[in-house]
Write a protein that holds these residues in place. Structure first.
Motif, PDB file in Angstrom:
ATOM      1  N   LYS A 185      40.304  41.492  31.665  1.00 31.95           N
ATOM      2  CA  LYS A 185      39.176  40.577  31.857  1.00 31.95           C
ATOM      3  C   LYS A 185      38.451  40.868  33.173  1.00 31.95           C
ATOM      4  O   LYS A 185      37.212  40.856  33.235  1.00 31.95           O
ATOM      5  N   ILE A 186      39.201  41.135  34.222  1.00 32.32           N
ATOM      6  CA  ILE A 186      38.581  41.438  35.518  1.00 32.32           C
ATOM      7  C   ILE A 186      37.772  42.725  35.434  1.00 32.32           C
ATOM      8  O   ILE A 186      36.620  42.790  35.898  1.00 32.32           O
ATOM      9  N   LYS A 187      38.340  43.749  34.826  1.00 33.15           N
ATOM     10  CA  LYS A 187      37.638  45.031  34.730  1.00 33.15           C
ATOM     11  C   LYS A 187      36.385  44.928  33.875  1.00 33.15           C
ATOM     12  O   LYS A 187      35.380  45.596  34.148  1.00 33.15           O
ATOM     13  N   LEU A 190      33.967  42.305  36.150  1.00 35.47           N
ATOM     14  CA  LEU A 190      33.608  42.802  37.489  1.00 35.47           C
ATOM     15  C   LEU A 190      34.107  44.239  37.634  1.00 35.47           C
ATOM     16  O   LEU A 190      35.118  44.496  38.291  1.00 35.47           O
ATOM     17  N   PRO A 191      33.404  45.177  37.009  1.00 32.88           N
ATOM     18  CA  PRO A 191      33.903  46.563  36.990  1.00 32.88           C
ATOM     19  C   PRO A 191      34.030  47.199  38.365  1.00 32.88           C
ATOM     20  O   PRO A 191      34.787  48.163  38.520  1.00 32.88           O
ATOM     21  N   ASN A 192      33.334  46.689  39.363  1.00 25.28           N
ATOM     22  CA  ASN A 192      33.403  47.273  40.703  1.00 25.28           C
ATOM     23  C   ASN A 192      34.459  46.617  41.591  1.00 25.28           C
ATOM     24  O   ASN A 192      34.668  47.050  42.725  1.00 25.28           O
ATOM     25  N   THR A 193      35.085  45.578  41.074  1.00 21.51           N
ATOM     26  CA  THR A 193      36.112  44.883  41.843  1.00 21.51           C
ATOM     27  C   THR A 193      37.438  45.626  41.758  1.00 21.51           C
ATOM     28  O   THR A 193      37.856  46.054  40.683  1.00 21.51           O
ATOM     29  N   LYS A 194      38.090  45.783  42.893  1.00 20.06           N
ATOM     30  CA  LYS A 194      39.377  46.475  42.942  1.00 20.06           C
ATOM     31  C   LYS A 194      40.512  45.484  42.704  1.00 20.06           C
ATOM     32  O   LYS A 194      40.439  44.334  43.131  1.00 20.06           O
ATOM     33  N   ILE A 195      41.558  45.944  42.008  1.00 17.68           N
ATOM     34  CA  ILE A 195      42.679  45.076  41.639  1.00 17.68           C
ATOM     35  C   ILE A 195      43.963  45.580  42.288  1.00 17.68           C
ATOM     36  O   ILE A 195      44.294  46.767  42.209  1.00 17.68           O
ATOM     37  N   LEU A 196      44.673  44.663  42.927  1.00 17.76           N
ATOM     38  CA  LEU A 196      45.981  44.964  43.508  1.00 17.76           C
ATOM     39  C   LEU A 196      46.993  43.980  42.932  1.00 17.76           C
ATOM     40  O   LEU A 196      46.791  42.765  43.004  1.00 17.76           O
ATOM     41  N   LEU A 197      48.060  44.483  42.345  1.00 22.44           N
ATOM     42  CA  LEU A 197      49.143  43.631  41.866  1.00 22.44           C
ATOM     43  C   LEU A 197      50.194  43.511  42.962  1.00 22.44           C
ATOM     44  O   LEU A 197      50.428  44.457  43.722  1.00 22.44           O
TER      45      LEU A 197
END
Length: 295
Positions: A185-187, A190-197
């Motif tokens: 959903k995030i990708k 907001l395709p330019n947002t970086k994701i950190l788990l």
């Protein structure tokens, strides 16, 4: 004849004209004629004047060089903002403003100003975390906008391991699928947002729940902390399987295969202590640097 010879000698030793006595360096300076001069930009003067409280009227002074552009730090000390949203349960909520993380980031990247939004919510499982991505919600009588509406530059997702679906394969699968739904959903949105788990600190089976108003037996503490550990490991496995950057605070917080009690708040036996909060935020900071989330 003698008089003629004397006249010739006097002529030969006569000093050269005065212009020949001008130093060479001075002649070089006189000969230098620059092809152009720098111009002070009116809009630059206005900008500086507005920021510093000075007059915006340009003063006739010797023209100054136009300053070279700076990538991140603009005139007057303006800092480019970076928004970081951190999603999780009470293990995130109790960290409040993430002061340790913010201080580390501001020290390492002075050209930016960091806005850290705490999207932790007590007793919240990962399904409700997914709901809060796109929906506003109420928490402690306060209205909170959806996470995605804040358009963060970075989203950090904690495991929700402390509010899990039980020690069953169906529960682990449900957790895994919700991690997939969250990141997808995030990708998409907001395709330019970086994701950190990230995996938070491990629970201590010795003091788990002490002081929180619960009365778990020693066996119940072992069972509950074992289940939490499995969900923390489930997030780690998901991140590796799906190639997501990981900030792993779980593994280094273990001591003799159990959660190190120095990282746990002794008032409730669950949430991070002051040292645990700093430890977890240090892991986040190091991971943001490792994966070059901020450049």
């Amino acid at each position: 004849m003698f008089i003629l010879l004397l006249a010739i000698i006097i002529y030969l030793i006569k000093p050269l004209p005065s212009f020949a006595q001008i130093p060479l360096s001075h002649l070089l300076i006189q000969s230098y004629k620059p092809s152009s001069i720098y111009q002070v930009k009116t809009n630059l003067v206005k900008t500086v004047g507005n920021i510093l409280g000075l007059s915006t009227t340009p003063i006739n002074q010797t023209p100054l060089p136009t300053p070279s552009p700076q990538q991140d730090l603009a005139i007057g000390g303006y800092q480019k903002p970076i928004t970081i949203a951190i999603l999780g349960d009470s293990m995130i909520d109790t960290l409040k403003d993430f002061s340790y993380l913010k201080k580390s980031l501001q020290t390492a990247y002075p050209q930016y100003i960091f806005n850290i939004i705490n999207y932790g919510l007590g007793a919240s499982d990962i399904e409700y975390g997914l709901f809060r991505l796109e929906n506003d919600y109420q928490y402690l009588d306060e209205h909170h906008p959806s996470l995605l509406s804040q358009n963060p530059d970075i989203i950090i997702i904690e495991s929700f391991a402390y509010n899990n679906f039980g020690n069953t394969q169906a529960g682990f699968d449900k957790h895994w699928l919700n991690l997939g739904a969250l990141t997808t959903k995030i990708k998409q949105s907001l395709p330019n947002t970086k994701i950190l788990l990230t995996s938070t600190i491990a629970p201590s089976s010795v003091i788990f729940g002490n002081g929180s108003g619960t009365s778990f037996s020693a066996l119940e503490k072992l069972q509950k902390t074992k289940t939490i550990n499995l969900y923390l490991q489930n997030l780690i496995n998901f991140s590796k399987s799906q190639n997501f950057p990981l900030a792993d605070a779980y593994t280094p917080s273990l001591k003799n295969q159990d959660g190190n009690p120095i990282f746990v708040n002794k008032d409730d036996g669950i949430h991070p202590s002051s040292l645990g909060a700093q430890f977890f935020q240090d892991i986040l900071f190091e991971s943001l640097q490792k994966y070059k989330f901020i450049e």
